[in-house]
Design a protein around this motif. Sequence first.
Motif, PDB file in Angstrom:
ATOM      1  N   ASP A 178      60.290  40.603  31.951  1.00 56.60           N
ATOM      2  CA  ASP A 178      60.729  41.817  32.641  1.00 56.60           C
ATOM      3  C   ASP A 178      59.599  42.842  32.601  1.00 56.60           C
ATOM      4  OD1 ASP A 178      62.057  43.912  33.789  1.00 56.60           O
ATOM      5  OD2 ASP A 178      63.489  44.199  32.157  1.00 56.60           O
ATOM      6  N   LEU A 179      59.107  43.205  33.772  1.00 56.18           N
ATOM      7  CA  LEU A 179      57.991  44.152  33.866  1.00 56.18           C
ATOM      8  C   LEU A 179      58.448  45.564  34.219  1.00 56.18           C
ATOM      9  CD1 LEU A 179      55.405  41.991  35.869  1.00 56.18           C
ATOM     10  CD2 LEU A 179      55.589  42.269  33.392  1.00 56.18           C
ATOM     11  N   THR A 180      59.718  45.753  34.422  1.00 54.15           N
ATOM     12  CA  THR A 180      60.232  47.053  34.867  1.00 54.15           C
ATOM     13  C   THR A 180      59.791  48.178  33.933  1.00 54.15           C
ATOM     14  OG1 THR A 180      62.183  45.932  35.762  1.00 54.15           O
ATOM     15  CG2 THR A 180      62.292  48.327  35.513  1.00 54.15           C
ATOM     16  N   GLY A 181      59.081  49.148  34.515  1.00 56.15           N
ATOM     17  CA  GLY A 181      58.652  50.317  33.755  1.00 56.15           C
ATOM     18  C   GLY A 181      57.501  50.076  32.794  1.00 56.15           C
ATOM     19  N   ARG A 182      56.919  48.889  32.816  1.00 58.98           N
ATOM     20  CA  ARG A 182      55.836  48.566  31.883  1.00 58.98           C
ATOM     21  C   ARG A 182      54.494  48.520  32.617  1.00 58.98           C
ATOM     22  NH1 ARG A 182      58.092  43.323  28.709  1.00 58.98           N
ATOM     23  NH2 ARG A 182      56.447  43.870  27.224  1.00 58.98           N
ATOM     24  N   THR A 183      53.409  48.419  31.866  1.00 59.58           N
ATOM     25  CA  THR A 183      52.087  48.225  32.467  1.00 59.58           C
ATOM     26  C   THR A 183      51.800  46.732  32.531  1.00 59.58           C
ATOM     27  OG1 THR A 183      51.192  50.328  31.682  1.00 59.58           O
ATOM     28  CG2 THR A 183      49.606  48.603  32.210  1.00 59.58           C
ATOM     29  N   ALA A 184      51.425  46.259  33.707  1.00 64.04           N
ATOM     30  CA  ALA A 184      51.074  44.855  33.901  1.00 64.04           C
ATOM     31  C   ALA A 184      49.554  44.738  34.005  1.00 64.04           C
ATOM     32  CB  ALA A 184      51.732  44.313  35.163  1.00 64.04           C
ATOM     33  N   LEU A 185      48.951  44.019  33.066  1.00 65.53           N
ATOM     34  CA  LEU A 185      47.509  43.773  33.086  1.00 65.53           C
ATOM     35  C   LEU A 185      47.275  42.401  33.690  1.00 65.53           C
ATOM     36  CD1 LEU A 185      46.664  44.975  29.454  1.00 65.53           C
ATOM     37  CD2 LEU A 185      46.605  46.321  31.559  1.00 65.53           C
ATOM     38  N   VAL A 186      46.861  42.351  34.948  1.00 58.83           N
ATOM     39  CA  VAL A 186      46.632  41.095  35.655  1.00 58.83           C
ATOM     40  C   VAL A 186      45.185  40.669  35.411  1.00 58.83           C
ATOM     41  CG1 VAL A 186      46.637  39.937  37.895  1.00 58.83           C
ATOM     42  CG2 VAL A 186      48.354  41.701  37.389  1.00 58.83           C
ATOM     43  N   VAL A 187      45.014  39.494  34.802  1.00 63.82           N
ATOM     44  CA  VAL A 187      43.696  39.072  34.321  1.00 63.82           C
ATOM     45  C   VAL A 187      43.263  37.751  34.966  1.00 63.82           C
ATOM     46  CG1 VAL A 187      42.410  38.320  32.283  1.00 63.82           C
ATOM     47  CG2 VAL A 187      43.985  40.264  32.124  1.00 63.82           C
ATOM     48  N   ASP A 188      42.004  37.720  35.415  1.00 63.01           N
ATOM     49  CA  ASP A 188      41.390  36.474  35.883  1.00 63.01           C
ATOM     50  C   ASP A 188      40.020  36.347  35.238  1.00 63.01           C
ATOM     51  OD1 ASP A 188      41.201  34.072  37.204  1.00 63.01           O
ATOM     52  OD2 ASP A 188      41.292  34.916  39.227  1.00 63.01           O
ATOM     53  N   ASP A 189      39.359  35.203  35.456  1.00 58.65           N
ATOM     54  CA  ASP A 189      38.036  35.009  34.847  1.00 58.65           C
ATOM     55  C   ASP A 189      36.918  35.633  35.662  1.00 58.65           C
ATOM     56  OD1 ASP A 189      38.022  33.134  36.903  1.00 58.65           O
ATOM     57  OD2 ASP A 189      38.166  31.401  35.559  1.00 58.65           O
ATOM     58  N   GLY A 190      37.263  36.221  36.794  1.00 59.12           N
ATOM     59  CA  GLY A 190      36.293  36.905  37.630  1.00 59.12           C
ATOM     60  C   GLY A 190      36.848  37.064  39.030  1.00 59.12           C
ATOM     61  N   VAL A 191      36.179  37.851  39.831  1.00 62.00           N
ATOM     62  CA  VAL A 191      36.566  38.060  41.225  1.00 62.00           C
ATOM     63  C   VAL A 191      35.393  37.669  42.108  1.00 62.00           C
ATOM     64  CG1 VAL A 191      36.884  39.866  42.956  1.00 62.00           C
ATOM     65  CG2 VAL A 191      38.316  39.851  40.930  1.00 62.00           C
ATOM     66  N   ALA A 192      35.674  36.907  43.158  1.00 61.86           N
ATOM     67  CA  ALA A 192      34.646  36.602  44.156  1.00 61.86           C
ATOM     68  C   ALA A 192      35.042  37.329  45.447  1.00 61.86           C
ATOM     69  CB  ALA A 192      34.516  35.101  44.364  1.00 61.86           C
ATOM     70  N   THR A 193      35.908  36.704  46.272  1.00 59.90           N
ATOM     71  CA  THR A 193      36.405  37.409  47.457  1.00 59.90           C
ATOM     72  C   THR A 193      37.517  38.382  47.086  1.00 59.90           C
ATOM     73  OG1 THR A 193      38.112  35.760  47.953  1.00 59.90           O
ATOM     74  CG2 THR A 193      35.901  35.383  48.864  1.00 59.90           C
ATOM     75  N   GLY A 194      38.239  38.078  46.006  1.00 56.14           N
ATOM     76  CA  GLY A 194      39.323  38.941  45.560  1.00 56.14           C
ATOM     77  C   GLY A 194      40.675  38.589  46.130  1.00 56.14           C
ATOM     78  N   ALA A 195      40.751  37.599  47.021  1.00 46.68           N
ATOM     79  CA  ALA A 195      42.026  37.260  47.658  1.00 46.68           C
ATOM     80  C   ALA A 195      43.081  36.853  46.632  1.00 46.68           C
ATOM     81  CB  ALA A 195      41.819  36.150  48.685  1.00 46.68           C
ATOM     82  N   SER A 196      42.703  35.990  45.706  1.00 46.99           N
ATOM     83  CA  SER A 196      43.674  35.519  44.706  1.00 46.99           C
ATOM     84  C   SER A 196      44.137  36.656  43.807  1.00 46.99           C
ATOM     85  CB  SER A 196      43.058  34.402  43.854  1.00 46.99           C
ATOM     86  OG  SER A 196      42.779  33.270  44.641  1.00 46.99           O
ATOM     87  N   ALA A 197      43.204  37.491  43.376  1.00 47.51           N
ATOM     88  CA  ALA A 197      43.543  38.603  42.490  1.00 47.51           C
ATOM     89  C   ALA A 197      44.473  39.591  43.176  1.00 47.51           C
ATOM     90  CB  ALA A 197      42.272  39.302  42.025  1.00 47.51           C
ATOM     91  N   VAL A 198      44.210  39.889  44.431  1.00 44.41           N
ATOM     92  CA  VAL A 198      45.047  40.837  45.169  1.00 44.41           C
ATOM     93  C   VAL A 198      46.440  40.252  45.388  1.00 44.41           C
ATOM     94  CG1 VAL A 198      45.347  42.025  47.384  1.00 44.41           C
ATOM     95  CG2 VAL A 198      43.114  42.032  46.255  1.00 44.41           C
ATOM     96  N   ALA A 199      46.509  38.954  45.720  1.00 37.57           N
ATOM     97  CA  ALA A 199      47.812  38.299  45.892  1.00 37.57           C
ATOM     98  C   ALA A 199      48.605  38.356  44.599  1.00 37.57           C
ATOM     99  CB  ALA A 199      47.623  36.857  46.350  1.00 37.57           C
ATOM    100  N   ALA A 200      47.927  38.096  43.481  1.00 35.32           N
ATOM    101  CA  ALA A 200      48.600  38.146  42.177  1.00 35.32           C
ATOM    102  C   ALA A 200      49.139  39.536  41.893  1.00 35.32           C
ATOM    103  CB  ALA A 200      47.627  37.722  41.078  1.00 35.32           C
ATOM    104  N   CYS A 201      48.338  40.549  42.145  1.00 37.66           N
ATOM    105  CA  CYS A 201      48.763  41.930  41.880  1.00 37.66           C
ATOM    106  C   CYS A 201      49.949  42.328  42.746  1.00 37.66           C
ATOM    107  CB  CYS A 201      47.601  42.886  42.107  1.00 37.66           C
ATOM    108  SG  CYS A 201      46.311  42.806  40.847  1.00 37.66           S
ATOM    109  N   ARG A 202      49.939  41.904  44.005  1.00 41.83           N
ATOM    110  CA  ARG A 202      51.054  42.249  44.889  1.00 41.83           C
ATOM    111  C   ARG A 202      52.337  41.539  44.452  1.00 41.83           C
ATOM    112  NH1 ARG A 202      47.538  42.295  50.526  1.00 41.83           N
ATOM    113  NH2 ARG A 202      46.841  44.465  50.316  1.00 41.83           N
ATOM    114  N   ALA A 203      52.203  40.291  43.991  1.00 41.32           N
ATOM    115  CA  ALA A 203      53.374  39.570  43.485  1.00 41.32           C
ATOM    116  C   ALA A 203      53.928  40.265  42.247  1.00 41.32           C
ATOM    117  CB  ALA A 203      53.000  38.123  43.169  1.00 41.32           C
ATOM    118  N   VAL A 204      53.039  40.732  41.394  1.00 42.14           N
ATOM    119  CA  VAL A 204      53.455  41.442  40.181  1.00 42.14           C
ATOM    120  C   VAL A 204      54.083  42.792  40.541  1.00 42.14           C
ATOM    121  CG1 VAL A 204      52.550  42.625  38.132  1.00 42.14           C
ATOM    122  CG2 VAL A 204      51.863  40.273  38.620  1.00 42.14           C
TER     123      VAL A 204
END
Length: 216
Positions: free
Chosen positions: A117-143
């Motif tokens: 349950d992430l309601t009202g909490r801080t979500a730290l979305v972590v990857d091993d790096g960003v290249a184009t950023g598509a995956s990271a942005v998709a992950a953040c939007r899902a979160v």
Amino acid sequence: MALFADRRAAGRELATALGEWRGTDAVVLGIPRGGVVVAAAVAEALGLELDAVVVRKLGASGHEEFAVGAIADGVRIVTPDAVRWAGMSATDLERVEAAERDELARRTDAYGSRLVDLTGRTALVVDDGVATGASAVAACRAVRARHPDRVVLAVPVAPERFMAPADAADDFVCPHRESDFWAVGEYYDHFGQTSDREVVALLLAASTGSTTGDGH
């Protein structure tokens, strides 16, 4: 010698940059597969809960490492310029997306994400790096759809010009912003593929309070 010996070393350095969240109710969400190794090291160093947010990159036909978009639960990102550069037709894109949706479902099932349950909490979305950023942005939007108070995208290394869109992340934390960026792997001495088995083991270890090895 690269910036990082391996993903766990990168995670320990990233944890230093995320020190303000030590001991809070923030949740660390790793992007499988390799991002979970980094995230596990962050969560361990900061005493935070760990989970995964599953994302699949939509790779260009014949050049799968080049992302033309990404998908996550309830999220679809496609970059038209990248699709045109890759010379992909609508049929090509549909074929790639269908295969990746199957893999998205398989990995979600395999990792047994606890959907903390992430309601009202801080979500730290972590990857091993960003290249184009598509995956990271998709992950953040899902979160973001899970109603956290704040979404922070955190990676050890990224292109100097990369910025996360405001609708995806409230903050972007990255200790190494590189001007001459080619691929994430070039910044690691050891960047072998992380297996499903390792991801599951890291998530299980975090849930039981035990620790694991390097994960590479």
